[in-house]
Design an enzyme around this catalytic site. Structure first.
Site, PDB file in Angstrom:
ATOM      1  CB  SER A   1      -0.932   0.009   1.219  1.00 10.24           C
ATOM      2  OG  SER A   1      -0.184  -0.117   2.410  1.00 10.24           O
TER       3      SER A   1
ATOM      4  CG  ASP B   1      -4.313   5.370   7.251  1.00 12.50           C
ATOM      5  OD1 ASP B   1      -3.133   5.218   7.615  1.00 12.50           O
ATOM      6  OD2 ASP B   1      -4.784   4.804   6.241  1.00 12.50           O
TER       7      ASP B   1
ATOM      8  CG  HIS C   1      -1.385   3.694   4.645  1.00 16.49           C
ATOM      9  ND1 HIS C   1      -2.603   3.237   5.095  1.00 16.49           N
ATOM     10  CD2 HIS C   1      -0.749   2.647   4.093  1.00 16.49           C
ATOM     11  CE1 HIS C   1      -2.708   1.942   4.819  1.00 16.49           C
ATOM     12  NE2 HIS C   1      -1.588   1.551   4.215  1.00 16.49           N
TER      13      HIS C   1
END
Ligand SMILES: *[C@@H]1O[C@H](CO)[C@@H](O)[C@H](O)[C@H]1NC(C)=O
Ligand SMILES: *[C@@H]1O[C@H](CO)[C@@H](O)[C@H](O)[C@H]1NC(C)=O
Length: 387
Positions: free
Chosen positions: A42, A352, A355
């Site tokens: 991610s 968050d 990330h």
């Protein structure tokens, strides 16, 4: 022949004295990369998981794109800054079939991806697009592109795909391993971490060998970041942890030492394997980038660099012992709470809890692109010269 050797002698003589200058000239030449191929999780997924499964929703993407664009951040990721720095448009996710162009490369990165195979389905937070599958997808992308070009379908293909000869000249970038380390952290005490980390690194090397075998030459490899500094792992945000940390559990930034130590161990082994791969493939250019240190520098100097405390999270709800992940809803003390984003994401390092924000990604990209965290210390635009 004589002419040739004379020229050769002249070349040596001319450059003998200022030999340093000659060397500098070769490596200070910008590489003419026609494309980027990226592999990862991610940290560099630009739409794979969103296209394959469920699209993202706001506030993801709010800062730069003003809509969700399949990135786990409020805006651009490091790979976006890398692409722009090298003069490319944003990289399309390979799996995204709608409105995309692969003229300057493709992104195979997928959120939740690991280097090793994994057992979790997407419903349990996993992904089928592990590193091995990503390199397999690249193989297919390359073979089919070549096939269509060779069938004389140039015209319809030229606008959206790289030329067959461009695969060998492209830069191959990597940012993967964080989720393998996260899994190893969950299994501490249940398995031999050292052996697991060696296994992860061996898996990584084998996929890199596959790509080298397919003709890839320039590799820009990020090591893994300080996972123990992710706010979700820090005791203050970890709803599950009621333990009072013992002395030495955290460092001066609130990061969890044993978790960062596992990341450091992975990085040490990764660096060793990169050195080994250089010996196996002397014509390839393999750059090891110390992403850990770049991120840790930012975390250690957060306030000085204009950011709030590195344990703060922009999107999420964290009060009175309640912790909601970004975008989740819950009834807390009889009131419905929505875990939305902060007023000014540019002041936060963590978007968050897992990330990074666009602001942090930009800061880190500025640090790493000029080669100050690279081994050998080449800027990314010159990274084809590390043979
Ligand atoms: C997946 O499950 C198999 C069988 O239970 C196990 O041997 C393997 O270690 C697991 N892999 C990971 C990455 O957890
Ligand atoms: C690279 O850029 C960073 C951030 O702007 C700077 O601190 C560093 O000195 C630069 N390093 C080199 C080798 O140019």
């Amino acid at each position: 022949m004589a002419m040739g050797s004379l020229k050769h002698v002249a070349f040596i003589l001319f450059f003998w004295f200022p030999s340093l200058r000659a060397e500098e000239t070769a490596s200070s030449q910008r590489c003419d990369f026609p494309a980027i191929f990226n592999f990862g999780d991610s940290n560099s997924d630009t739409g794979c998981m969103a296209a394959a499964f469920y699209p993202e929703v706001l506030p993801y993407g709010e800062t730069f794109f003003h809509e969700p664009v399949g990135r786990a951040s409020d805006g651009r990721l490091m790979i976006d800054f890398i692409a722009n720095h090298l003069g490319f448009p944003f990289l399309s996710a390979y799996i995204n079939s709608i409105g995309t162009s692969y003229r300057h490369g493709a992104n195979f990165a997928a959120g939740s991806s690991t280097i090793r195979r994994q057992n979790r389905t997407v419903f349990e937070g996993g992904t089928p697009f592990t590193f091995e599958i990503q390199t397999q997808q690249f193989n297919q992308f390359k073979q089919r592109t070549e096939k269509f070009f060779n069938q004389g379908r140039r015209n319809s293909f030229e606008r959206h795909f790289p030329r067959p000869e461009e695969f060998a000249k492209a830069i191959y970038t990597f940012d993967i391993g964080q989720n393998d380390i996260a899994a190893a952290i969950n299994n501490v005490g249940k398995e031999d971490s050292n052996k697991v980390i060696s296994d992860i690194v061996d898996y990584f090397a084998n996929q890199v060998r596959n790509l080298l075998g397919l003709g890839a030459k320039t590799f820009w490899i990020h090591n893994t970041g300080p996972i123990g500094c992710l706010p979700v792992s820090m005791p203050i945000h970890n709803a599950k942890s009621n333990v009072t940390p013992v002395e030495g559990y955290t460092d001066q930034n609130g990061c969890i030492n044993y978790q960062n130590d596992m990341a450091r161990e992975f990085n040490k082994k990764l660096k060793n394997i990169v050195v080994k791969l250089r010996a196996e493939f002397p014509h390839a250019s393999l750059i090891y980038v110390d992403m850990f240190s770049a991120k840790y520098d930012l975390i250690s100097n957060a306030n000085k660099e204009g950011f709030v405390d590195p344990s703060e999270i922009c999107c999420g709800y964290h009060e009175d012992g309640y912790h909601l992940y970004c975008r989740n809803k819950a009834i807390i003390k009889g009131k419905e709470i929505f875990a939305g984003s902060c007023d000014d994401p540019s002041k936060y390092i963590s978007w968050d809890g897992v990330h990074y924000t666009e602001a942090a990604n930009r800061w880190i990209a500025n640090k790493i692109l000029n080669g100050s965290f690279s081994d050998p210390p080449l800027p990314i635009a010159h990274s084809c010269h590390a043979q």
